[in-house]
Design a protein around this motif. Structure first.
Motif, PDB file in Angstrom:
ATOM      1  N   ASP A 141       0.873  -1.170   0.000  1.00 16.90           N
ATOM      2  CA  ASP A 141       0.000   0.000   0.000  1.00 16.90           C
ATOM      3  C   ASP A 141       0.916   1.228   0.000  1.00 16.90           C
ATOM      4  N   SER A 142       1.169   1.787  -1.198  1.00 22.34           N
ATOM      5  CA  SER A 142       2.144   2.891  -1.254  1.00 22.34           C
ATOM      6  C   SER A 142       1.609   4.139  -0.559  1.00 22.34           C
ATOM      7  N   GLY A 143       0.273   4.305  -0.521  1.00 21.59           N
ATOM      8  CA  GLY A 143      -0.306   5.453   0.178  1.00 21.59           C
ATOM      9  C   GLY A 143       0.044   5.423   1.662  1.00 21.59           C
ATOM     10  N   ALA A 144       0.134   4.211   2.228  1.00 24.99           N
ATOM     11  CA  ALA A 144       0.471   4.084   3.649  1.00 24.99           C
ATOM     12  C   ALA A 144       1.871   4.642   3.918  1.00 24.99           C
ATOM     13  N   MET A 145       2.741   4.547   2.908  1.00 24.42           N
ATOM     14  CA  MET A 145       4.109   5.060   3.081  1.00 24.42           C
ATOM     15  C   MET A 145       4.092   6.595   3.123  1.00 24.42           C
ATOM     16  N   TYR A 146       3.285   7.225   2.240  1.00 24.78           N
ATOM     17  CA  TYR A 146       3.155   8.693   2.286  1.00 24.78           C
ATOM     18  C   TYR A 146       2.500   9.128   3.599  1.00 24.78           C
ATOM     19  N   ARG A 147       1.555   8.314   4.060  1.00 24.87           N
ATOM     20  CA  ARG A 147       0.891   8.620   5.328  1.00 24.87           C
ATOM     21  C   ARG A 147       1.879   8.514   6.504  1.00 24.87           C
ATOM     22  N   ALA A 148       2.758   7.521   6.460  1.00 26.61           N
ATOM     23  CA  ALA A 148       3.722   7.355   7.555  1.00 26.61           C
ATOM     24  C   ALA A 148       4.702   8.533   7.605  1.00 26.61           C
TER      25      ALA A 148
ATOM     26  N   VAL B 127      -1.574  14.790   4.151  1.00 28.24           N
ATOM     27  CA  VAL B 127      -0.829  13.827   3.332  1.00 28.24           C
ATOM     28  C   VAL B 127      -0.648  14.263   1.870  1.00 28.24           C
ATOM     29  N   SER B 128      -1.634  14.912   1.276  1.00 25.85           N
ATOM     30  CA  SER B 128      -1.461  15.298  -0.135  1.00 25.85           C
ATOM     31  C   SER B 128      -0.370  16.355  -0.310  1.00 25.85           C
ATOM     32  N   PRO B 129      -0.354  17.409   0.534  1.00 24.63           N
ATOM     33  CA  PRO B 129       0.773  18.344   0.419  1.00 24.63           C
ATOM     34  C   PRO B 129       2.130  17.655   0.651  1.00 24.63           C
ATOM     35  N   VAL B 130       2.187  16.708   1.567  1.00 23.52           N
ATOM     36  CA  VAL B 130       3.461  15.993   1.801  1.00 23.52           C
ATOM     37  C   VAL B 130       3.838  15.194   0.547  1.00 23.52           C
ATOM     38  N   ALA B 131       2.825  14.538  -0.051  1.00 26.16           N
ATOM     39  CA  ALA B 131       3.096  13.701  -1.227  1.00 26.16           C
ATOM     40  C   ALA B 131       3.434  14.526  -2.465  1.00 26.16           C
ATOM     41  N   ALA B 132       3.240  15.833  -2.385  1.00 25.98           N
ATOM     42  CA  ALA B 132       3.588  16.689  -3.531  1.00 25.98           C
ATOM     43  C   ALA B 132       5.052  17.140  -3.468  1.00 25.98           C
TER      44      ALA B 132
ATOM     45  N   VAL C 240      10.325  13.833  -1.070  1.00 23.06           N
ATOM     46  CA  VAL C 240       9.570  12.754  -0.401  1.00 23.06           C
ATOM     47  C   VAL C 240       9.257  11.671  -1.427  1.00 23.06           C
ATOM     48  N   ARG C 241       8.852  12.100  -2.619  1.00 22.12           N
ATOM     49  CA  ARG C 241       8.496  11.134  -3.660  1.00 22.12           C
ATOM     50  C   ARG C 241       9.698  10.291  -4.061  1.00 22.12           C
ATOM     51  N   SER C 242      10.851  10.932  -4.294  1.00 17.61           N
ATOM     52  CA  SER C 242      11.968  10.087  -4.743  1.00 17.61           C
ATOM     53  C   SER C 242      12.440   9.164  -3.627  1.00 17.61           C
TER      54      SER C 242
ATOM     55  N   GLY D  82      -1.655   2.895  -5.639  1.00 13.38           N
ATOM     56  CA  GLY D  82      -1.259   4.278  -5.338  1.00 13.38           C
ATOM     57  C   GLY D  82      -1.773   5.239  -6.382  1.00 13.38           C
ATOM     58  N   ARG D  83      -0.936   6.224  -6.739  1.00 11.83           N
ATOM     59  CA  ARG D  83      -1.336   7.244  -7.712  1.00 11.83           C
ATOM     60  C   ARG D  83      -0.414   7.262  -8.927  1.00 11.83           C
ATOM     61  N   ASP D  84       0.824   6.784  -8.746  1.00 17.09           N
ATOM     62  CA  ASP D  84       1.826   6.875  -9.814  1.00 17.09           C
ATOM     63  C   ASP D  84       2.492   5.528 -10.055  1.00 17.09           C
ATOM     64  N   ILE D  85       1.795   4.461  -9.699  1.00 18.31           N
ATOM     65  CA  ILE D  85       2.444   3.138  -9.767  1.00 18.31           C
ATOM     66  C   ILE D  85       2.659   2.697 -11.218  1.00 18.31           C
TER      67      ILE D  85
ATOM     68  N   THR E 261     -10.471  17.662  -1.929  1.00 21.69           N
ATOM     69  CA  THR E 261      -9.235  18.439  -1.830  1.00 21.69           C
ATOM     70  C   THR E 261      -8.040  17.573  -2.209  1.00 21.69           C
ATOM     71  N   ARG E 262      -8.025  16.325  -1.678  1.00 20.10           N
ATOM     72  CA  ARG E 262      -6.882  15.456  -1.984  1.00 20.10           C
ATOM     73  C   ARG E 262      -6.840  15.090  -3.466  1.00 20.10           C
ATOM     74  N   ASP E 263      -8.016  14.802  -4.039  1.00 17.27           N
ATOM     75  CA  ASP E 263      -8.063  14.467  -5.475  1.00 17.27           C
ATOM     76  C   ASP E 263      -7.465  15.608  -6.281  1.00 17.27           C
TER      77      ASP E 263
ATOM     78  N   ILE F 146      -5.326  18.052  -5.295  1.00 19.96           N
ATOM     79  CA  ILE F 146      -3.866  18.196  -5.106  1.00 19.96           C
ATOM     80  C   ILE F 146      -3.133  17.042  -5.803  1.00 19.96           C
ATOM     81  N   ASP F 147      -3.633  15.810  -5.629  1.00 20.92           N
ATOM     82  CA  ASP F 147      -2.951  14.636  -6.196  1.00 20.92           C
ATOM     83  C   ASP F 147      -2.940  14.657  -7.725  1.00 20.92           C
ATOM     84  N   SER F 148      -3.975  15.256  -8.314  1.00 21.53           N
ATOM     85  CA  SER F 148      -4.068  15.232  -9.782  1.00 21.53           C
ATOM     86  C   SER F 148      -3.396  16.430 -10.442  1.00 21.53           C
ATOM     87  N   THR F 149      -3.112  17.473  -9.658  1.00 16.73           N
ATOM     88  CA  THR F 149      -2.566  18.688 -10.285  1.00 16.73           C
ATOM     89  C   THR F 149      -1.132  19.005  -9.850  1.00 16.73           C
ATOM     90  N   ARG F 150      -0.564  18.227  -8.930  1.00 17.93           N
ATOM     91  CA  ARG F 150       0.814  18.528  -8.491  1.00 17.93           C
ATOM     92  C   ARG F 150       1.756  18.383  -9.684  1.00 17.93           C
ATOM     93  N   SER F 151       2.928  19.061  -9.592  1.00 20.17           N
ATOM     94  CA  SER F 151       3.805  19.030 -10.766  1.00 20.17           C
ATOM     95  C   SER F 151       4.587  17.718 -10.843  1.00 20.17           C
TER      96      SER F 151
END
Ligand code: DC
Length: 222
Positions: free
Chosen positions: A33-40, A95-100, A104-106, A125-128, A175-177, A179-184
């Motif tokens: 669950d890659s989302g759990a990693m961003y949450r952690a 979590v969405s701002p952190v995941a942007a 953190v992503r790399s 996840g979102r980018d798997i 809000t999360r959708d 941020i998650d869909s529009t981050r660079s």
């Protein structure tokens, strides 16, 4: 039949993790669950009082792994079981701002790629399908109506004793959708070769049966 990599992406609360867990169980694959990693990572920042700006400098202090526990998968952050804590309202909101944050992503993508080295893995996840496993043999892109997703998240949270209003939950999802869909850096988008499934009208079992058929035909091909 060869072992393959199965990548599942989609918006928040669209049933990705249920599908991923069920497929992994059926195929005897690892589930991540890659989302759990961003949450952690988000929980770490909250608990340590670290601002988003400073977070990249503290990533080397974050150790995340998964452990099988009571027939489920526990998320361990620096030796502590945080499975429930990462579903808190505070984490949901940050979590969405952190995941942007690119660093953190790399940091997390490198660990996610390593999990897939042996194949026989299902990751959601979102980018798997686009970034983590662009060569995955099987990719799904899951969607569902916002109302359906809100209902699902509401009952999911109630099951773990978290009662939030439906409005609050829907607001957070939207809000999360956004941020998650529009981050660079690696925004949520369908990989060109992903099979798209709208599960608004499908039961959990129908979705599972449909996806398993795709997986089986893909495994025969490879
Ligand atoms: O799947 P989830 O709701 O637990 O994910 C939490 C957040 O993590 C989500 O809002 C976006 C982010 N995420 C991401 O950016 N990339 C992933 N591969 C998985 C999750």
């Amino acid at each position: 039949m060869d072992n393959i990599v199965i990548a599942i992406d989609g918006l928040s609360a669209c049933g990705k993790s249920t599908l991923a867990k069920d497929l992994a169980k059926e195929l005897n694959y690892i589930y991540i669950d890659s989302g759990a990693m961003y949450r952690a990572v988000t929980l770490f920042a909250i608990e340590q009082g670290i601002s988003l700006e400073d977070l990249p400098q503290h990533l080397d202090k974050i150790h995340i792994h998964f452990e099988a526990k009571d027939n489920a998968q526990a998320v361990i952050l620096n030796g502590k079981d945080v499975t429930l804590d990462i579903r808190s309202k505070e984490v949901n909101e940050l979590v969405s701002p952190v995941a942007a944050i690119s660093e953190v992503r790399s940091f997390l993508v490198a660990q996610q790629k390593a999990y897939g080295k042996q194949k026989a893995i299902v990751m959601d996840g979102r980018d798997i399908g686009t970034v983590v496993f662009p060569d995955a043999e099987m990719k799904f892109f899951i969607s569902a109506d916002t109302d359906v997703r809100t209902d699902r998240r509401t009952s999911e949270l109630a099951e773990i004793g978290k009662t939030l209003s439906r409005e609050e939950i829907q607001e957070n999802l939207k809000t999360r959708d956004h941020i998650d869909s529009t981050r660079s850096d690696s925004p949520l988008k369908k990989a060109e070769d992903a099979v798209e499934i709208d599960n608004s009208q499908l039961s959990k079992q129908e979705q599972f049966a449909l996806c398993l058929k795709y997986v089986e035909s893909r495994r025969r091909k490879d």
